[in-house]
Design a protein around this motif. Structure first.
Motif, PDB file in Angstrom:
ATOM      1  N   LEU A 101      19.658  28.834  62.326  1.00 52.21           N
ATOM      2  CA  LEU A 101      20.489  30.025  62.127  1.00 52.21           C
ATOM      3  C   LEU A 101      21.918  29.765  62.607  1.00 52.21           C
ATOM      4  O   LEU A 101      22.888  30.103  61.924  1.00 52.21           O
ATOM      5  CB  LEU A 101      19.902  31.233  62.872  1.00 52.21           C
ATOM      6  CG  LEU A 101      20.770  32.488  62.841  1.00 52.21           C
ATOM      7  CD1 LEU A 101      20.841  33.079  61.440  1.00 52.21           C
ATOM      8  CD2 LEU A 101      20.261  33.507  63.848  1.00 52.21           C
ATOM      9  N   LEU A 102      22.052  29.171  63.784  1.00 49.97           N
ATOM     10  CA  LEU A 102      23.384  28.888  64.321  1.00 49.97           C
ATOM     11  C   LEU A 102      24.168  27.968  63.384  1.00 49.97           C
ATOM     12  O   LEU A 102      25.375  28.151  63.194  1.00 49.97           O
ATOM     13  CB  LEU A 102      23.267  28.277  65.722  1.00 49.97           C
ATOM     14  CG  LEU A 102      22.746  29.220  66.800  1.00 49.97           C
ATOM     15  CD1 LEU A 102      22.394  28.444  68.065  1.00 49.97           C
ATOM     16  CD2 LEU A 102      23.758  30.318  67.104  1.00 49.97           C
ATOM     17  N   MET A 103      23.485  26.991  62.786  1.00 51.53           N
ATOM     18  CA  MET A 103      24.150  26.120  61.818  1.00 51.53           C
ATOM     19  C   MET A 103      24.657  26.949  60.640  1.00 51.53           C
ATOM     20  O   MET A 103      25.792  26.797  60.215  1.00 51.53           O
ATOM     21  CB  MET A 103      23.192  25.033  61.314  1.00 51.53           C
ATOM     22  CG  MET A 103      23.854  24.065  60.339  1.00 51.53           C
ATOM     23  SD  MET A 103      22.698  22.981  59.444  1.00 51.53           S
ATOM     24  CE  MET A 103      21.709  22.287  60.719  1.00 51.53           C
ATOM     25  N   ARG A 104      23.800  27.827  60.149  1.00 55.66           N
ATOM     26  CA  ARG A 104      24.168  28.696  59.017  1.00 55.66           C
ATOM     27  C   ARG A 104      25.396  29.538  59.352  1.00 55.66           C
ATOM     28  O   ARG A 104      26.211  29.835  58.483  1.00 55.66           O
ATOM     29  CB  ARG A 104      22.972  29.593  58.689  1.00 55.66           C
ATOM     30  CG  ARG A 104      23.256  30.665  57.700  1.00 55.66           C
ATOM     31  CD  ARG A 104      22.946  30.169  56.322  1.00 55.66           C
ATOM     32  NE  ARG A 104      22.955  31.270  55.387  1.00 55.66           N
ATOM     33  CZ  ARG A 104      23.699  31.295  54.299  1.00 55.66           C
ATOM     34  NH1 ARG A 104      24.453  30.281  53.992  1.00 55.66           N
ATOM     35  NH2 ARG A 104      23.662  32.314  53.498  1.00 55.66           N
ATOM     36  N   MET A 105      25.536  29.896  60.628  1.00 60.33           N
ATOM     37  CA  MET A 105      26.648  30.722  61.084  1.00 60.33           C
ATOM     38  C   MET A 105      27.900  29.883  61.387  1.00 60.33           C
ATOM     39  O   MET A 105      28.928  30.428  61.762  1.00 60.33           O
ATOM     40  CB  MET A 105      26.224  31.528  62.312  1.00 60.33           C
ATOM     41  CG  MET A 105      25.099  32.521  62.010  1.00 60.33           C
ATOM     42  SD  MET A 105      24.343  33.240  63.494  1.00 60.33           S
ATOM     43  CE  MET A 105      25.601  34.407  63.977  1.00 60.33           C
ATOM     44  N   GLY A 106      27.783  28.548  61.244  1.00 61.07           N
ATOM     45  CA  GLY A 106      28.922  27.669  61.497  1.00 61.07           C
ATOM     46  C   GLY A 106      29.153  27.383  62.971  1.00 61.07           C
ATOM     47  O   GLY A 106      30.194  26.852  63.342  1.00 61.07           O
TER      48      GLY A 106
END
Length: 194
Positions: A101-106
């Motif tokens: 999720l954090l990756m998806r959020m940049g």
């Protein structure tokens, strides 16, 4: 015919839920089925009910976090994944899901930190290496990504895991438009497959 059977299946679950309205396992199962059908509203309703009934029942949290994510409700997804990790501190999967999720959020550095928590628990949790490498690649750190994938290759226990390492190495090169290096990586993957 398949849809009729599935409808009967859903009616059966609903009948059980009607008879056992306070059983979180039933609501979790209904939510998982809804999630599999990409009915994220239904999944969120049922999985949230399961968590409401038993906040320490960990099964619903992962699917609930992903259902929120797929609906673009990222703050809710983050809260859910954090709770999942809190409830299962010695399991790598909650950290892996939260990192994704954090990756998806940049938020690449935070994502890498969560993936590293997963690897501290299980150094053979292969998807965490892939996640770290993707974070590094997306942050413009291709050399670091490839170093991570070399670590993954060293930890790989099966040909499938080794092929994954070479596949993702090729992806890092493709991201940088280094076509020849990408092809060489695919050739390494092919050697293992052969």
């Amino acid at each position: 015919r398949g849809e009729r059977n599935f409808a009967a299946y859903c009616r059966g679950y609903q009948a059980v839920a009607d008879n056992l309205p306070n059983d979180p396992r039933i609501h979790a199962q209904i939510g998982i089925v809804a999630f599999g059908r990409q009915d994220y509203d239904g999944a969120i309703r049922a999985l949230s009910r399961a968590v409401e009934l038993d906040p320490k029942f960990t099964l619903p949290y992962n699917q609930l976090g992903y259902a929120y994510r797929f609906q673009g409700k990222l703050p809710e997804a983050e809260k859910t994944f954090r709770k999942y990790a809190e409830l299962l501190p010695d399991d790598p999967n909650p950290h892996d899901s939260y990192a994704e999720l954090l990756m998806r959020m940049g938020r690449f550095d935070e994502s890498v930190a969560e993936y590293k928590k997963a690897l501290a628990i299980d150094p053979y949790f292969i998807s965490a290496y892939v996640g770290i490498a993707n974070d590094q690649m997306l942050a413009g750190k291709g050399d670091e990504a490839r170093a991570t994938l070399k670590q993954m290759l060293a930890k790989s226990r099966t040909d499938g895991e080794k092929r994954q390492a070479w596949f993702w190495t090729a992806e890092t090169y493709l991201h940088e438009e280094k076509w020849a290096d990408a092809l060489r990586s695919i050739e390494e993957e092919k050697k293992i497959a052969d």
